[in-house]
Design a protein around this motif. Structure first.
Motif, PDB file in Angstrom:
ATOM      1  N   ALA A  83      -3.521   0.693  15.166  1.00  0.00           N
ATOM      2  CA  ALA A  83      -4.545   0.197  14.233  1.00  0.00           C
ATOM      3  C   ALA A  83      -4.370   0.829  12.857  1.00  0.00           C
ATOM      4  N   ASP A  84      -4.110   2.118  12.827  1.00  0.00           N
ATOM      5  CA  ASP A  84      -3.920   2.806  11.548  1.00  0.00           C
ATOM      6  C   ASP A  84      -2.636   2.340  10.855  1.00  0.00           C
ATOM      7  N   GLY A  85      -1.585   2.050  11.639  1.00  0.00           N
ATOM      8  CA  GLY A  85      -0.340   1.532  11.069  1.00  0.00           C
ATOM      9  C   GLY A  85      -0.526   0.145  10.465  1.00  0.00           C
ATOM     10  N   PHE A  86      -1.231  -0.726  11.184  1.00  0.00           N
ATOM     11  CA  PHE A  86      -1.519  -2.065  10.642  1.00  0.00           C
ATOM     12  C   PHE A  86      -2.308  -1.933   9.340  1.00  0.00           C
ATOM     13  N   THR A  87      -3.323  -1.072   9.362  1.00  0.00           N
ATOM     14  CA  THR A  87      -4.172  -0.882   8.186  1.00  0.00           C
ATOM     15  C   THR A  87      -3.369  -0.322   7.019  1.00  0.00           C
ATOM     16  N   ALA A  88      -2.514   0.674   7.292  1.00  0.00           N
ATOM     17  CA  ALA A  88      -1.701   1.277   6.226  1.00  0.00           C
ATOM     18  C   ALA A  88      -0.743   0.268   5.608  1.00  0.00           C
ATOM     19  N   ASN A  89      -0.398  -0.761   6.380  1.00  0.00           N
ATOM     20  CA  ASN A  89       0.527  -1.779   5.869  1.00  0.00           C
ATOM     21  C   ASN A  89      -0.212  -3.030   5.378  1.00  0.00           C
ATOM     22  N   GLY A  90      -1.511  -2.895   5.145  1.00  0.00           N
ATOM     23  CA  GLY A  90      -2.245  -3.952   4.468  1.00  0.00           C
ATOM     24  C   GLY A  90      -3.055  -4.905   5.326  1.00  0.00           C
ATOM     25  N   PHE A  91      -3.149  -4.661   6.644  1.00  0.00           N
ATOM     26  CA  PHE A  91      -3.957  -5.518   7.499  1.00  0.00           C
ATOM     27  C   PHE A  91      -4.987  -4.650   8.217  1.00  0.00           C
ATOM     28  N   GLU A  92      -6.177  -4.567   7.618  1.00  0.00           N
ATOM     29  CA  GLU A  92      -7.209  -3.664   8.150  1.00  0.00           C
ATOM     30  C   GLU A  92      -7.544  -4.018   9.591  1.00  0.00           C
TER      31      GLU A  92
ATOM     32  N   GLU B 234       1.812   8.831  16.807  1.00  0.00           N
ATOM     33  CA  GLU B 234       2.920   8.513  15.908  1.00  0.00           C
ATOM     34  C   GLU B 234       3.668   7.261  16.371  1.00  0.00           C
ATOM     35  N   ILE B 235       3.889   7.150  17.665  1.00  0.00           N
ATOM     36  CA  ILE B 235       4.561   5.967  18.213  1.00  0.00           C
ATOM     37  C   ILE B 235       3.744   4.711  17.904  1.00  0.00           C
ATOM     38  N   GLY B 236       2.439   4.801  18.102  1.00  0.00           N
ATOM     39  CA  GLY B 236       1.571   3.668  17.791  1.00  0.00           C
ATOM     40  C   GLY B 236       1.588   3.334  16.307  1.00  0.00           C
ATOM     41  N   PHE B 237       1.526   4.358  15.456  1.00  0.00           N
ATOM     42  CA  PHE B 237       1.534   4.129  14.007  1.00  0.00           C
ATOM     43  C   PHE B 237       2.817   3.424  13.594  1.00  0.00           C
TER      44      PHE B 237
ATOM     45  N   MET C 190       0.839  -1.187   0.000  1.00  0.00           N
ATOM     46  CA  MET C 190       0.000   0.000   0.000  1.00  0.00           C
ATOM     47  C   MET C 190       0.879   1.244   0.000  1.00  0.00           C
ATOM     48  N   THR C 191       0.343   2.309  -0.522  1.00  0.00           N
ATOM     49  CA  THR C 191       1.059   3.568  -0.577  1.00  0.00           C
ATOM     50  C   THR C 191       0.694   4.415   0.637  1.00  0.00           C
ATOM     51  N   LEU C 192       1.716   4.912   1.309  1.00  0.00           N
ATOM     52  CA  LEU C 192       1.498   5.776   2.459  1.00  0.00           C
ATOM     53  C   LEU C 192       1.254   7.206   2.004  1.00  0.00           C
ATOM     54  N   THR C 193       0.497   7.952   2.785  1.00  0.00           N
ATOM     55  CA  THR C 193       0.357   9.380   2.532  1.00  0.00           C
ATOM     56  C   THR C 193       1.683  10.052   2.904  1.00  0.00           C
ATOM     57  N   ASP C 194       1.836  11.304   2.535  1.00  0.00           N
ATOM     58  CA  ASP C 194       3.053  12.035   2.899  1.00  0.00           C
ATOM     59  C   ASP C 194       3.218  12.095   4.411  1.00  0.00           C
ATOM     60  N   THR C 195       2.132  12.350   5.122  1.00  0.00           N
ATOM     61  CA  THR C 195       2.186  12.420   6.589  1.00  0.00           C
ATOM     62  C   THR C 195       2.596  11.075   7.171  1.00  0.00           C
ATOM     63  N   GLN C 196       2.002   9.997   6.689  1.00  0.00           N
ATOM     64  CA  GLN C 196       2.352   8.660   7.178  1.00  0.00           C
ATOM     65  C   GLN C 196       3.816   8.334   6.892  1.00  0.00           C
ATOM     66  N   SER C 197       4.291   8.702   5.711  1.00  0.00           N
ATOM     67  CA  SER C 197       5.694   8.452   5.359  1.00  0.00           C
ATOM     68  C   SER C 197       6.636   9.170   6.311  1.00  0.00           C
ATOM     69  N   LYS C 198       6.306  10.395   6.672  1.00  0.00           N
ATOM     70  CA  LYS C 198       7.132  11.161   7.607  1.00  0.00           C
ATOM     71  C   LYS C 198       7.134  10.516   8.991  1.00  0.00           C
ATOM     72  N   ILE C 199       5.996   9.984   9.403  1.00  0.00           N
ATOM     73  CA  ILE C 199       5.905   9.317  10.707  1.00  0.00           C
ATOM     74  C   ILE C 199       6.778   8.060  10.701  1.00  0.00           C
TER      75      ILE C 199
ATOM     76  N   TYR D  55      -3.108   6.398  25.888  1.00  0.00           N
ATOM     77  CA  TYR D  55      -2.960   5.021  25.412  1.00  0.00           C
ATOM     78  C   TYR D  55      -3.933   4.731  24.276  1.00  0.00           C
ATOM     79  N   LEU D  56      -5.138   5.302  24.348  1.00  0.00           N
ATOM     80  CA  LEU D  56      -6.085   5.126  23.246  1.00  0.00           C
ATOM     81  C   LEU D  56      -5.539   5.752  21.960  1.00  0.00           C
ATOM     82  N   GLU D  57      -4.882   6.907  22.078  1.00  0.00           N
ATOM     83  CA  GLU D  57      -4.272   7.537  20.914  1.00  0.00           C
ATOM     84  C   GLU D  57      -3.190   6.633  20.324  1.00  0.00           C
ATOM     85  N   GLU D  58      -2.385   6.036  21.190  1.00  0.00           N
ATOM     86  CA  GLU D  58      -1.326   5.142  20.709  1.00  0.00           C
ATOM     87  C   GLU D  58      -1.929   3.902  20.051  1.00  0.00           C
TER      88      GLU D  58
END
Length: 109
Positions: A92-101, A33-36, A1-10, A84-87
């Motif tokens: 969850a968003d990191g897993f999803t961005a890497n192909g596992f919703e 960001e740490i969680g992502f 999957m392609t990351l957004t610019d913001t995700q790539s920076k994170i 902790y919820l933010e992390e």
């Protein structure tokens, strides 16, 4: 999957090294960001854990894994501090961005 610019920076602020069967992560930023970074770098491991728990709960208890996730969320989610919820949302968003919703409830479960 392609990351957004913001995700790539994170993700660019993080590293993962594997040695002797261990994963060593270096992460930095705010809780999201740490969680992502954590989620994005360990997607395969999380995917495998969910696969194992899905089969294990059905085999051992005759119940679907989602039942246990739903119960844990119902009991614990409102007691988890916001940081902790933010992390976890980042994970969850990191897993999803890497192909596992994945949802935050999946991470809590």
């Amino acid at each position: 999957m392609t990351l957004t610019d913001t995700q790539s920076k994170i993700v660019a602020k993080a590293t993962k090294k594997d040695a002797n069967g261990w994963h060593y992560l270096t992460v930095q930023g705010d809780p999201y960001e740490i969680g992502f970074q954590h989620g994005y770098l360990l997607t395969d491991e999380f995917r495998d854990a969910v696969r194992v728990y899905t089969h294990m709960t059905l085999e051992l208890y005759g119940m679907d894994y989602s039942f246990f996730v739903n119960q844990v969320v119902k009991i614990h989610k409102d007691k988890i501090p916001e940081e902790y919820l933010e992390e976890m949302q980042g994970m969850a968003d990191g897993f999803t961005a890497n192909g596992f919703e994945t949802s935050i409830d999946d991470v809590i479960g």
